[in-house]
Design a protein around this motif. Structure first.
Motif, PDB file in Angstrom:
ATOM      1  N   UNK A 131      98.072  93.345 106.055  1.00  0.00           N
ATOM      2  CA  UNK A 131      97.676  94.511 106.779  1.00  0.00           C
ATOM      3  C   UNK A 131      95.987  94.155 107.006  1.00  0.00           C
ATOM      4  N   UNK A 132      95.630  93.014 106.902  1.00  0.00           N
ATOM      5  CA  UNK A 132      94.188  92.907 107.267  1.00  0.00           C
ATOM      6  C   UNK A 132      93.291  93.246 105.951  1.00  0.00           C
ATOM      7  N   UNK A 133      92.171  93.837 105.885  1.00  0.00           N
ATOM      8  CA  UNK A 133      91.428  94.258 104.928  1.00  0.00           C
ATOM      9  C   UNK A 133      91.769  95.642 104.274  1.00  0.00           C
ATOM     10  N   UNK A 134      93.117  95.496 103.505  1.00  0.00           N
ATOM     11  CA  UNK A 134      93.847  96.790 102.938  1.00  0.00           C
ATOM     12  C   UNK A 134      94.772  96.027 102.097  1.00  0.00           C
ATOM     13  N   UNK A 135      95.460  96.999 101.588  1.00  0.00           N
ATOM     14  CA  UNK A 135      96.592  96.618 100.732  1.00  0.00           C
ATOM     15  C   UNK A 135      97.899  97.566 100.975  1.00  0.00           C
ATOM     16  N   UNK A 136      99.129  96.850 101.127  1.00  0.00           N
ATOM     17  CA  UNK A 136     100.237  97.390 101.324  1.00  0.00           C
ATOM     18  C   UNK A 136     101.617  96.481 100.550  1.00  0.00           C
ATOM     19  N   UNK A 137     102.089  97.131  99.672  1.00  0.00           N
ATOM     20  CA  UNK A 137     103.368  96.318  98.898  1.00  0.00           C
ATOM     21  C   UNK A 137     104.468  96.889  98.960  1.00  0.00           C
ATOM     22  N   UNK A 138     105.577  96.343  99.216  1.00  0.00           N
ATOM     23  CA  UNK A 138     107.071  96.786  99.265  1.00  0.00           C
ATOM     24  C   UNK A 138     107.651  95.876  98.221  1.00  0.00           C
ATOM     25  N   UNK A 146     107.699  97.206 110.128  1.00  0.00           N
ATOM     26  CA  UNK A 146     108.301  95.926 110.415  1.00  0.00           C
ATOM     27  C   UNK A 146     108.751  95.242 109.080  1.00  0.00           C
ATOM     28  N   UNK A 147     107.843  95.054 108.053  1.00  0.00           N
ATOM     29  CA  UNK A 147     108.276  94.226 106.932  1.00  0.00           C
ATOM     30  C   UNK A 147     109.595  94.953 106.363  1.00  0.00           C
ATOM     31  N   UNK A 148     109.644  96.485 106.523  1.00  0.00           N
ATOM     32  CA  UNK A 148     110.655  96.852 105.971  1.00  0.00           C
ATOM     33  C   UNK A 148     111.909  96.616 106.986  1.00  0.00           C
ATOM     34  N   UNK A 149     111.821  96.615 107.818  1.00  0.00           N
ATOM     35  CA  UNK A 149     113.164  96.308 108.761  1.00  0.00           C
ATOM     36  C   UNK A 149     113.525  95.121 108.317  1.00  0.00           C
ATOM     37  N   UNK A 150     112.500  93.808 108.468  1.00  0.00           N
ATOM     38  CA  UNK A 150     113.003  92.520 108.040  1.00  0.00           C
ATOM     39  C   UNK A 150     113.739  92.508 106.830  1.00  0.00           C
TER      40      UNK A 150
END
Length: 605
Positions: free
Chosen positions: A40-47, A71-75
């Protein structure tokens, strides 16, 4: 005794037939838990997706970045999010969460609560969309992700599980210090997820040392605060002692992330961990850029798959060995005079029949050394490049590999003696003037099976970008004729999934050929077929194993496959066994043209 063992062998075969069909190939991507570090660029996101499909989302990147998370959740095939956690209220973590909630069903939303809450529009949007689903986490709370996978709350807003609260109020970067911290566990795999928790750097309060003491050892450290000097304290590194660290930051970000202090603490000469990032950050050395990453684990081993470079395999730190012996791992490529000053690399390859654990192995030369603190799991025939910097834009185009510590080693241009050492010297390559390769051209090993003499190296004939070489690929001058090889890992009953045998068949010069795998309780005198000796006795276990699925199959084009045999606990425990395979050619001039040596093992209890 032989009759008893034969009866047990037949019983084992009948028990295994349905199990083998369902078991995974130990050379493939492990199945169970998946963790995605969304770019997500300069940030954080984890699934986090548990083995039964339950899904946890931690942070959503900045405003407008929720689309990447969706989009990552769909993948991943996620139909809903069971748990959403906002680690803290900075926009680069929280900003995209409202977009995620608007784009997919979210059951519950968790955060640190309302003390000293911000007043910006991003926070108001988050609160509004979360609505009645929003709740405050509690210490020790467990997010159950199914199949034995759990994420436990260790800290939030200065509160620490089993410890007194930390006085973070009105301290420097209080919001970062208030981060929710989770420990993720599945089998023997463990991971730290700490948001932007502070560690005492730049005048911040050191929360990391206390919380990491509660957490204890982990395999993977999800790097705090994008690699800022505020975090990844020496206390945290000592307490977590991770083998792998993964960081998220934007390319050319204005904060200078990652900073050199956390990089040098994690990637030191005496303990060189694997450091992977979503971007090249601001161009510093000490880590490898992989892009968006997905971590797969079955609780015993894990694979890190980036959008850049080859997948990397690791053991959890509870796995002891299998350690390389003399000649098991060899140096196959040396790039000592690249066209860019940061383009040096050294390639090594596993030429044994089973996987190797590289933790504790030292790479040395006349001009420095470093020791792996990462439990790389190197499969037979697999290669690992170690290099000066893992940013392709800085190293001349090499993608992937393990970045050695800053200025830990320099490869001599004219002469050097390079060694791989663990307990003793495993491999030595010495060279002087006249050695193959040179300016912008790597020296490649011609025959991986032969000695590391100067005559067994030639100048690379293929380009990988601006220079000539084949980093982490088959050498352009390779002329190796590989024998059949066999390997076994006996997995103990204490492992998630119970005891099993992980069997490895390698025949890199025998792709597409019919290979027969078999087990036996003895290897002498073996079975003679023409000029070839199969080093397995035709005992009841041998005959029974031939009835098992996957034991009679064509080798894939690459010449490698694996078989997982789940075992009933205690049956044949501590009995010595042998595994091997041979080529069967019923229409050719030689019925059995090749056979592997026998790999020996003890059946696990």
């Amino acid at each position: 005794m032989l009759i008893l063992r034969g009866t047990l062998a037949l019983g084992l075969a009948l028990w295994l037939i349905p199990s083998v069909r369902a078991a995974s190939d130990p050379t493939d991507t492990p199945k169970g838990l998946r963790v995605v570090l969304v770019d997500v660029g300069q940030g954080d996101a984890t699934i986090v997706v548990g083995p039964t499909g339950k899904t946890l989302v931690i942070d959503g990147g900045n405003n407008g970045r929720g689309s990447q998370v969706l989009a990552a959740l769909r993948r991943l095939g996620a139909a809903r999010v069971d748990y959403m956690v906002s680690s803290h209220y900075h926009i680069d973590h929280m900003g995209g969460l409202d977009e995620v909630m608007n784009g997919i069903s979210v059951t519950s939303v968790w955060d640190r609560g309302t003390r000293d809450q911000p007043s910006n529009s991003s926070y108001r949007d988050y609160v509004r969309v979360a609505g009645s689903r929003r709740r405050t986490v509690s210490l020790g709370q467990v997010f159950d992700l199914g199949g034995g996978c759990r994420a436990r709350v260790l800290a939030y807003d200065g509160n620490v599980y089993t410890r007194s609260p930390l006085p973070i109020r009105n301290t420097m970067q209080q919001e970062n210090a208030a981060s929710v911290v989770l420990r993720l566990d599945y089998g023997d795999f463990s991971m730290w997820l700490g948001g932007d928790l502070t560690g005492g750097g730049n005048g911040t309060y050191d929360c990391e040392t206390t919380v990491s003491q509660v957490c204890g050892d982990v395999d993977v450290y999800r790097g705090d605060h994008h690699g800022s000097a505020t975090s990844t304290s020496s206390g945290l590194v000592a307490n977590l002692n991770p083998e792998v660290a993964v960081f998220s930051m934007g390319v050319n970000n204005p904060y200078g992330h990652p900073h050199v202090e956390p990089l040098n603490r994690l990637n030191a000469r005496s303990a060189s961990r694997a450091l992977f990032t979503t971007s090249g950050g601001t161009g510093k050395s000490g880590f490898t850029e992989l892009g968006e990453m997905t971590l797969h684990t079955d609780g015993r081993r894990y694979r890190v798959v980036g959008t850049k470079g080859l997948p990397r395999d690791f053991y959890v730190d509870e796995v002891v060995g299998p350690w390389p012996g003399v000649g098991d791992i060899v140096i196959t490529e040396i790039h000592r005079a690249p066209s860019t000053s940061l383009g040096e690399y050294l390639e090594m390859e596993n030429r044994s029949g089973g996987p190797l654990n590289l933790n504790g192995m030292t790479v040395s030369g006349n001009l420095g050394s470093f020791t792996f603190a990462a439990s790389y799991r190197l499969l037979p025939g697999a290669r690992l490049v170690v290099l000066n910097t893992g940013i392709p834009a800085k190293n001349g185009g090499v993608i992937g590999g393990h970045c050695w510590p800053f200025k830990a080693i320099t490869i001599g241009n004219t002469y050097d003696t390079l060694r791989l050492v663990r307990g003793g010297t495993l491999e030595t390559v010495s060279y002087s003037s006249g050695f193959a390769g040179g300016s912008a051209r790597a020296a490649e090993r011609v025959d991986v099976r032969k000695a590391a003499t100067a005559s067994n190296f030639r100048a690379a004939t293929s380009r990988y970008a601006s220079d000539w070489g084949t980093p982490e690929s088959k050498n352009s001058v390779d002329a190796t004729v590989w024998p059949l090889m066999a390997g076994v890992e006996a997995v103990p009953a204490s492992t998630l999934g119970g005891p099993s045998l992980q069997l490895y068949q390698s025949g890199f010069s025998h792709g597409f050929q019919l290979a027969i795998a078999a087990l036996s309780l003895g290897n002498s005198p073996g079975i003679r077929v023409g000029a070839v000796r199969i080093p397995l006795n035709p005992d009841p276990l041998f005959m029974a194993s031939l009835t098992l699925p996957s034991f009679v199959a064509f080798l894939p084009p690459g010449g490698q496959r694996g078989i997982c045999l789940p075992l009933p606990p205690g049956l044949l425990g501590d009995v010595r066994g042998y595994f091997g395979h041979f080529i069967l050619d019923p229409v050719g001039p030689i019925l059995v043209p090749a056979a592997s040596d026998a790999a020996t093992f003890l059946f696990p209890k």
